[in-house]
Scaffold this motif. Sequence first.
Motif, PDB file in Angstrom:
ATOM      1  N   UNK A  22     -33.931  -1.136 -54.343  1.00  6.36           N
ATOM      2  CA  UNK A  22     -34.186  -1.334 -52.912  1.00  6.36           C
ATOM      3  C   UNK A  22     -33.610  -0.214 -52.043  1.00  6.36           C
ATOM      4  N   UNK A  23     -32.785   0.656 -52.612  1.00  3.47           N
ATOM      5  CA  UNK A  23     -32.270   1.813 -51.874  1.00  3.47           C
ATOM      6  C   UNK A  23     -33.280   2.948 -51.794  1.00  3.47           C
ATOM      7  N   UNK A  24     -34.356   2.870 -52.547  1.00  2.00           N
ATOM      8  CA  UNK A  24     -35.322   3.963 -52.606  1.00  2.00           C
ATOM      9  C   UNK A  24     -35.832   4.408 -51.230  1.00  2.00           C
ATOM     10  N   UNK A  25     -36.227   3.516 -50.312  1.00  2.00           N
ATOM     11  CA  UNK A  25     -36.707   3.991 -49.006  1.00  2.00           C
ATOM     12  C   UNK A  25     -35.652   4.803 -48.246  1.00  2.00           C
ATOM     13  N   UNK A  26     -34.392   4.436 -48.377  1.00  2.00           N
ATOM     14  CA  UNK A  26     -33.313   5.172 -47.709  1.00  2.00           C
ATOM     15  C   UNK A  26     -33.172   6.559 -48.332  1.00  2.00           C
ATOM     16  N   UNK A  27     -33.193   6.607 -49.656  1.00  2.26           N
ATOM     17  CA  UNK A  27     -33.087   7.887 -50.356  1.00  2.26           C
ATOM     18  C   UNK A  27     -34.273   8.788 -50.010  1.00  2.26           C
ATOM     19  N   UNK A  28     -35.455   8.203 -49.884  1.00  6.19           N
ATOM     20  CA  UNK A  28     -36.646   8.985 -49.520  1.00  6.19           C
ATOM     21  C   UNK A  28     -36.493   9.591 -48.122  1.00  6.19           C
ATOM     22  N   UNK A  29     -35.912   8.848 -47.193  1.00  3.34           N
ATOM     23  CA  UNK A  29     -35.692   9.376 -45.836  1.00  3.34           C
ATOM     24  C   UNK A  29     -34.659  10.491 -45.840  1.00  3.34           C
ATOM     25  N   UNK A  30     -33.608  10.343 -46.628  1.00  2.00           N
ATOM     26  CA  UNK A  30     -32.609  11.400 -46.746  1.00  2.00           C
ATOM     27  C   UNK A  30     -33.265  12.658 -47.317  1.00  2.00           C
ATOM     28  N   UNK A  31     -34.109  12.486 -48.314  1.00  2.00           N
ATOM     29  CA  UNK A  31     -34.826  13.611 -48.912  1.00  2.00           C
ATOM     30  C   UNK A  31     -35.695  14.310 -47.880  1.00  2.00           C
ATOM     31  N   UNK A  32     -36.411  13.526 -47.088  1.00  2.00           N
ATOM     32  CA  UNK A  32     -37.286  14.096 -46.059  1.00  2.00           C
ATOM     33  C   UNK A  32     -36.468  14.926 -45.067  1.00  2.00           C
ATOM     34  N   UNK A  33     -35.334  14.390 -44.645  1.00  2.00           N
ATOM     35  CA  UNK A  33     -34.473  15.115 -43.705  1.00  2.00           C
ATOM     36  C   UNK A  33     -33.902  16.383 -44.301  1.00  2.00           C
ATOM     37  N   UNK A  34     -33.506  16.322 -45.557  1.00  2.00           N
ATOM     38  CA  UNK A  34     -32.930  17.525 -46.175  1.00  2.00           C
ATOM     39  C   UNK A  34     -33.984  18.619 -46.330  1.00  2.00           C
ATOM     40  N   UNK A  35     -35.211  18.241 -46.612  1.00  2.00           N
ATOM     41  CA  UNK A  35     -36.274  19.254 -46.722  1.00  2.00           C
ATOM     42  C   UNK A  35     -36.556  19.892 -45.366  1.00  2.00           C
ATOM     43  N   UNK A  36     -36.333  19.158 -44.318  1.00  2.00           N
ATOM     44  CA  UNK A  36     -36.599  19.667 -42.981  1.00  2.00           C
ATOM     45  C   UNK A  36     -35.515  20.647 -42.515  1.00  2.00           C
ATOM     46  N   UNK A  40     -34.124  23.769 -50.100  1.00  2.00           N
ATOM     47  CA  UNK A  40     -34.037  22.934 -51.304  1.00  2.00           C
ATOM     48  C   UNK A  40     -34.838  23.573 -52.431  1.00  2.00           C
ATOM     49  N   UNK A  41     -34.591  23.106 -53.628  1.00  2.00           N
ATOM     50  CA  UNK A  41     -35.310  23.583 -54.801  1.00  2.00           C
ATOM     51  C   UNK A  41     -36.813  23.365 -54.591  1.00  2.00           C
ATOM     52  N   UNK A  42     -37.639  24.380 -54.800  1.00  2.00           N
ATOM     53  CA  UNK A  42     -39.089  24.241 -54.554  1.00  2.00           C
ATOM     54  C   UNK A  42     -39.743  23.111 -55.358  1.00  2.00           C
ATOM     55  N   UNK A  43     -39.313  22.901 -56.590  1.00  2.00           N
ATOM     56  CA  UNK A  43     -39.890  21.823 -57.400  1.00  2.00           C
ATOM     57  C   UNK A  43     -39.566  20.463 -56.796  1.00  2.00           C
ATOM     58  N   UNK A  44     -38.313  20.280 -56.394  1.00  2.00           N
ATOM     59  CA  UNK A  44     -37.932  19.007 -55.779  1.00  2.00           C
ATOM     60  C   UNK A  44     -38.628  18.820 -54.436  1.00  2.00           C
ATOM     61  N   UNK A  45     -38.761  19.886 -53.678  1.00  2.00           N
ATOM     62  CA  UNK A  45     -39.467  19.801 -52.399  1.00  2.00           C
ATOM     63  C   UNK A  45     -40.916  19.391 -52.623  1.00  2.00           C
ATOM     64  N   UNK A  46     -41.554  19.956 -53.649  1.00  2.00           N
ATOM     65  CA  UNK A  46     -42.954  19.623 -53.932  1.00  2.00           C
ATOM     66  C   UNK A  46     -43.101  18.145 -54.273  1.00  2.00           C
ATOM     67  N   UNK A  47     -42.146  17.597 -55.019  1.00  2.00           N
ATOM     68  CA  UNK A  47     -42.209  16.166 -55.341  1.00  2.00           C
ATOM     69  C   UNK A  47     -42.100  15.318 -54.079  1.00  2.00           C
ATOM     70  N   UNK A  48     -41.169  15.678 -53.208  1.00  2.00           N
ATOM     71  CA  UNK A  48     -41.008  14.928 -51.960  1.00  2.00           C
ATOM     72  C   UNK A  48     -42.227  15.035 -51.065  1.00  2.00           C
ATOM     73  N   UNK A  49     -42.793  16.221 -50.994  1.00  2.00           N
ATOM     74  CA  UNK A  49     -43.983  16.414 -50.163  1.00  2.00           C
ATOM     75  C   UNK A  49     -45.171  15.638 -50.719  1.00  2.00           C
TER      76      UNK A  49
END
Length: 73
Positions: A22-36, A40-49
């Motif tokens: 259930x923490x996944x939506x929070x982690x996804x938002x943190x990921x979105x903010x960090x990419x902004x 970040x690593x291009x591979x990880x950014x591509x997964x988030x995008x």
Amino acid sequence: MSHDDPAHKLKAIYSLTEKGIELLPIIAEISRGSRKYEPVDPLLAARGEARDRLGPDANRQQMDALRRVHLVS
């Protein structure tokens, strides 16, 4: 949760709990903010995008997949 790895007595196998999933939506938002704001690593950014392109249903789909893997009885 964890249990002993039958193939190696010094290892444990860990699984997510429902609370962890259930923490996944929070982690996804943190990921979105960090990419902004941070490089970040291009591979990880591509997964988030790719996840962002799936839209609002992406979290539910990934949480369902995690439940099938980690909450098996």
